[in-house]
Scaffold this motif. Structure first.
Motif, short mmCIF file in Angstrom:
data_model
loop_
_atom_site.label_atom_id
_atom_site.label_comp_id
_atom_site.label_asym_id
_atom_site.label_seq_id
_atom_site.Cartn_x
_atom_site.Cartn_y
_atom_site.Cartn_z
N ILE A 245 -71.47 74.96 -23.53
CA ILE A 245 -70.25 74.14 -23.42
C ILE A 245 -69.32 74.74 -22.37
CG2 ILE A 245 -68.13 73.47 -24.64
CD1 ILE A 245 -69.91 73.10 -27.14
N ALA A 246 -69.19 76.06 -22.36
CA ALA A 246 -68.34 76.71 -21.37
C ALA A 246 -68.88 76.48 -19.96
CB ALA A 246 -68.24 78.20 -21.66
N ASP B 177 -68.09 72.85 -19.02
CA ASP B 177 -66.67 72.71 -18.71
C ASP B 177 -66.37 73.23 -17.32
OD1 ASP B 177 -65.93 71.46 -21.04
OD2 ASP B 177 -65.27 73.31 -22.05
N LYS C 23 -64.97 70.96 -14.24
CA LYS C 23 -63.70 71.30 -13.60
C LYS C 23 -63.89 71.63 -12.12
CE LYS C 23 -61.38 72.84 -17.77
NZ LYS C 23 -60.86 73.98 -18.53
#
Length: 102
Positions: free
Chosen positions: A43-44, A47, A51
């Protein structure tokens, strides 16, 4: 599940049933923990990818012309004429070569 593990740890009996239950619960709990850590890492990474894909910088202000852009008719006609002339010469040479060698 964590509560069941704690209750089994407090009993600490030598009964094989409790030992087996404890080992099974512990392995399931540990596997859930590692899978959770892997999912959080993924998930990191997602993300960060999302971004970073939206980051952009303007190089300069857009160029707005006063007059519309039109094709250069004379230039296009000259280029077309030169290409046609060169193709005519190539075809004439190929035709001459074909007739002399057959």
């Amino acid at each position: 599940m964590l509560e069941q593990l704690k209750s089994l740890e407090q009993k600490r009996t030598s009964n094989a049933e409790y030992v087996l239950g404890y080992s099974l619960l512990r392995s399931v709990y540990d596997s859930i923990g590692t899978k959770k850590a892997d999912l959080l890492k993924q998930i990191a990474q997602l993300d960060f990818a999302i971004k970073s894909s939206n980051l952009f910088a303007y190089q300069s202000a857009p160029l707005i012309l006063d007059l519309p852009v039109k094709p250069h008719k004379v230039f296009n006609i000259v280029i077309t004429g030169l290409v046609a002339f060169l193709l005519t010469i190539v075809f004439a040479l190929l035709f001459e070569y074909w007739n002399t060698n057959t």
